[in-house]
Structure formats: structure tokens, C-alpha cells
Scaffold this motif. Sequence first.
Motif, PDB file in Angstrom:
ATOM      1  N   SER A 212      49.093 -14.793 -21.849  1.00  0.00           N
ATOM      2  CA  SER A 212      49.379 -13.565 -22.588  1.00  0.00           C
ATOM      3  C   SER A 212      48.463 -13.407 -23.793  1.00  0.00           C
ATOM      4  N   GLY A 213      48.055 -14.529 -24.418  1.00  0.00           N
ATOM      5  CA  GLY A 213      47.194 -14.446 -25.598  1.00  0.00           C
ATOM      6  C   GLY A 213      45.861 -13.814 -25.279  1.00  0.00           C
ATOM      7  N   ILE A 214      45.213 -14.280 -24.206  1.00  0.00           N
ATOM      8  CA  ILE A 214      43.928 -13.711 -23.810  1.00  0.00           C
ATOM      9  C   ILE A 214      44.110 -12.281 -23.335  1.00  0.00           C
ATOM     10  N   ALA A 215      45.219 -11.997 -22.650  1.00  0.00           N
ATOM     11  CA  ALA A 215      45.475 -10.638 -22.187  1.00  0.00           C
ATOM     12  C   ALA A 215      45.595  -9.673 -23.366  1.00  0.00           C
ATOM     13  N   ASP A 216      46.226 -10.110 -24.441  1.00  0.00           N
ATOM     14  CA  ASP A 216      46.325  -9.264 -25.633  1.00  0.00           C
ATOM     15  C   ASP A 216      44.952  -9.008 -26.239  1.00  0.00           C
ATOM     16  N   ARG A 217      44.092 -10.032 -26.263  1.00  0.00           N
ATOM     17  CA  ARG A 217      42.748  -9.843 -26.801  1.00  0.00           C
ATOM     18  C   ARG A 217      41.964  -8.840 -25.964  1.00  0.00           C
ATOM     19  N   ILE A 218      42.059  -8.964 -24.653  1.00  0.00           N
ATOM     20  CA  ILE A 218      41.342  -8.041 -23.770  1.00  0.00           C
ATOM     21  C   ILE A 218      41.864  -6.628 -23.946  1.00  0.00           C
ATOM     22  N   ARG A 219      43.176  -6.492 -24.131  1.00  0.00           N
ATOM     23  CA  ARG A 219      43.746  -5.171 -24.366  1.00  0.00           C
ATOM     24  C   ARG A 219      43.217  -4.570 -25.673  1.00  0.00           C
ATOM     25  N   GLN A 220      43.043  -5.404 -26.687  1.00  0.00           N
ATOM     26  CA  GLN A 220      42.485  -4.919 -27.950  1.00  0.00           C
ATOM     27  C   GLN A 220      41.025  -4.510 -27.786  1.00  0.00           C
ATOM     28  N   ILE A 221      40.267  -5.270 -26.974  1.00  0.00           N
ATOM     29  CA  ILE A 221      38.888  -4.878 -26.679  1.00  0.00           C
ATOM     30  C   ILE A 221      38.859  -3.509 -26.020  1.00  0.00           C
ATOM     31  N   PHE A 222      39.795  -3.268 -25.109  1.00  0.00           N
ATOM     32  CA  PHE A 222      39.868  -1.975 -24.432  1.00  0.00           C
ATOM     33  C   PHE A 222      40.103  -0.852 -25.436  1.00  0.00           C
ATOM     34  N   TYR A 223      41.061  -1.038 -26.338  1.00  0.00           N
ATOM     35  CA  TYR A 223      41.365   0.006 -27.314  1.00  0.00           C
ATOM     36  C   TYR A 223      40.185   0.252 -28.254  1.00  0.00           C
ATOM     37  N   ILE A 224      39.511  -0.820 -28.685  1.00  0.00           N
ATOM     38  CA  ILE A 224      38.363  -0.661 -29.568  1.00  0.00           C
ATOM     39  C   ILE A 224      37.253   0.094 -28.863  1.00  0.00           C
ATOM     40  N   SER A 225      36.997  -0.243 -27.604  1.00  0.00           N
ATOM     41  CA  SER A 225      35.935   0.426 -26.858  1.00  0.00           C
ATOM     42  C   SER A 225      36.245   1.898 -26.655  1.00  0.00           C
ATOM     43  N   VAL A 226      37.495   2.214 -26.376  1.00  0.00           N
ATOM     44  CA  VAL A 226      37.877   3.623 -26.223  1.00  0.00           C
ATOM     45  C   VAL A 226      37.702   4.367 -27.544  1.00  0.00           C
ATOM     46  N   ALA A 227      38.121   3.732 -28.642  1.00  0.00           N
ATOM     47  CA  ALA A 227      37.979   4.388 -29.948  1.00  0.00           C
ATOM     48  C   ALA A 227      36.513   4.611 -30.299  1.00  0.00           C
ATOM     49  N   ASN A 228      35.643   3.642 -29.933  1.00  0.00           N
ATOM     50  CA  ASN A 228      34.217   3.791 -30.202  1.00  0.00           C
ATOM     51  C   ASN A 228      33.613   4.980 -29.482  1.00  0.00           C
ATOM     52  N   PHE A 229      34.265   5.419 -28.412  1.00  0.00           N
ATOM     53  CA  PHE A 229      33.758   6.573 -27.672  1.00  0.00           C
ATOM     54  C   PHE A 229      34.469   7.863 -28.030  1.00  0.00           C
ATOM     55  N   VAL A 230      35.788   7.804 -28.206  1.00  0.00           N
ATOM     56  CA  VAL A 230      36.575   9.019 -28.389  1.00  0.00           C
ATOM     57  C   VAL A 230      36.206   9.753 -29.674  1.00  0.00           C
ATOM     58  N   PHE A 231      36.121   9.028 -30.782  1.00  0.00           N
ATOM     59  CA  PHE A 231      35.868   9.697 -32.060  1.00  0.00           C
ATOM     60  C   PHE A 231      34.474  10.327 -32.124  1.00  0.00           C
ATOM     61  N   PRO A 232      33.393   9.607 -31.737  1.00  0.00           N
ATOM     62  CA  PRO A 232      32.099  10.306 -31.678  1.00  0.00           C
ATOM     63  C   PRO A 232      32.084  11.458 -30.681  1.00  0.00           C
ATOM     64  N   LEU A 233      32.837  11.321 -29.568  1.00  0.00           N
ATOM     65  CA  LEU A 233      32.902  12.402 -28.602  1.00  0.00           C
ATOM     66  C   LEU A 233      33.508  13.652 -29.227  1.00  0.00           C
ATOM     67  N   MET A 234      34.559  13.484 -30.007  1.00  0.00           N
ATOM     68  CA  MET A 234      35.187  14.626 -30.666  1.00  0.00           C
ATOM     69  C   MET A 234      34.201  15.330 -31.589  1.00  0.00           C
TER      70      MET A 234
END
Length: 350
Positions: A212-234
Motif C-alpha cells: 500500500s505504501g508504494i501504491a500511495d506514492r504512485i497515486r501521488q505521482i499520478f495526481y502531480i502529473s495530471v496537475a502539471n498538465f491541467v493548469f497549463p492547459l487551462m
Amino acid sequence: MSSVTGSESTINAFVDAIHPSFDYLLSCTAFSACLFTLLVVLFAFSTKESRRRVVFRLNVFAICLTLILGILTGLSNGKAITDPFDQVSKSVYIATAAFAVIPPLLYDSILLSRLFALYPVSSTPPATLLKIFAFPFCVKCARIVVISVGLSNYVKSGLNTSSLVQDQLATWFRNPMPIAEWSMQVADNLYSVSLFLYNLHVRTSPVHRTTSGIADRIRQIFYISVANFVFPLMFNIAQIVSVTTDHSPTTGAVLVLINNYVTVMGVLCATLWFSGTEWVRAHNQPQSEDSFPLNAKLGRVHGASGKSGDDILVIGGRSVGADTTNSDVGLTKGSDRRAAPAQDGNHSSV
């Protein structure tokens, strides 16, 4: 009474003239202060290992470019406010425009470099690398051509700073150059982020069922990557809407400036997250099995156990074996199924 009215008209005209410069100056000052603070935090949480990485140096270089943009913007617009009849030279004004439109190519390249964590150059076939990076390379070349042509035409349009300002007012509305560049920027970022997130999901799906620990880290990577795209896209969409609907370039120019800072901060926050994790691990915690180090390498190693049906998912120093004949996924710790260690030169921070 007429003299009072004339004075008010003069003051109102002066305020209207300096209002755009005040908006530019205020925006760059606030975001430059935030970016400088993040730069200090980045160095504070960095380690010797993280400072040697190419991504760390690219982040520092991107921050320096954006801070230079803030300095040039402050110089140009501060001069326009304090001495509107003696503005900065034409070269300084052109440099300000160049630093506003060219650096996003670098920022997008930093985001694209995350794909090298999934497709290391040393172990990925050249044909695969060509298929993956051909599209973003062509798009970036097209963006360079569009930006170069647009800046060249802009430089030739005026003999001094005042004429350049007037030409900007005249050519802003529905100018095809910025519309084309921002549209390609959207396609470029959409491709790199989508491909990264897809591969991250496919290659780390066994981890979600093990630790679960590594899964949480990967989930955070996913959210960071989405944020890196969504805000500049807007902001990209807002810029395109502004240039096609607003005859005045003030709003669009503010969006361009803010978009530069938002893009850099998005990439920087991802690096800060990993640097902070590594700093805490290096200073306060011993290396544990559940840690997710900064030099995480995501990939699949085939044939590690001599069986064609076995895959090993490499995440940093750990490996997860995925046996196709058994639904249970377990951690492999034996020497007979140990994956090859990740080399420091074949990874990239998110």
C-alpha cells in the motif's frame, strides 16, 4: 471649471496608459517572489545525489529563465510607468517578449523527459524510441519555426519601443502565430502526459495489489502529473480564447506571463516532492523496503528467472514479480529472480 475637467481628463488618460504596465509588473513581482522562495526550498531539500541529476539542473535553469523574465518585465514596465516618454530600448523590449514566448519549449521538454524513466535509452530499441519521440520532436520543431517567424515579423514591425507597442495593439486580435503555437503546445503536452500516465498505470498495476505504501506514492505521482498538465492547459485555452475575442492584448499578455510561472511551478513542485522525500530518508530514516526513492526506475525485465511467462516490475531497488500462472502477486526477494539494478543515468524524476 474647464481647467479642472481638463486636468481630470489628463490624469485619467495617464492612468489608462499605464494600467497595462501596472498589471504586468504586479503579476511578475508576485510570482517571481513565490518562485524564488521555491528555489530556496529546492536547494534546502536537495541532496548530493539529487543535485547531480539532469532534471534537477533543468529545473534550476528553468527557474533562472523565469526570474530573468520577471526582471526584464519589471524593467520594461517600470520604466513605462515612471517615465512613459523615455521607455526602455528596443533590444530590451524584444528580449522581454522573447523570454515570454520561448522558454515554454524548455518547460515542456522537462515534462517530456519523464518518459526516459519508462523507456531508458540504453535498454530501449531505437525503433521504439523513434515511434515514441517522433511526434513531440516534430511538434517542437514546428513550434520553434512559428515562434521564430512571429518574433522576426514583430521585430521588423517597428523602429523603436513605442512603435512596437503600437504594433502589438494593432496585430494582437486573431494573430495566427500565437494561436498556432499555443494549439501545438496543448497537443505536445497532451501527448507526453497521456503516454506517461498510461505507461505508469500499466507498469505499476501489480504494485497496487502488493504494498500500500508504494501504491500511495504512485497515486501521488499520478495526481502531480495530471496537475502539471491541467493548469497549463487551462491557461493555454484561456490564451487562445483571449487572442480570438479580445482586441486588447493586456489580458492575453498577463495570461502568457502567468502561464510561464504556473508551468515552472508545476514541474518544480514535482521535483520538490521527490527531493523532500529523499531528504527525509537520507537524514532521518534508514533505507527500508517500502521506500520509493527519487531515482525510481519503472520498467519490466523479462526472463529474469528463465521463464518466459515471468515479468518483474522494477521500482527503485525493489521488484515485483507478476506470474501469469498465478493470480497472487508477491514480492521477489530471492537472488534467482533479482532484477538488474537501475543505473543512475537511465532514470528521470517526475
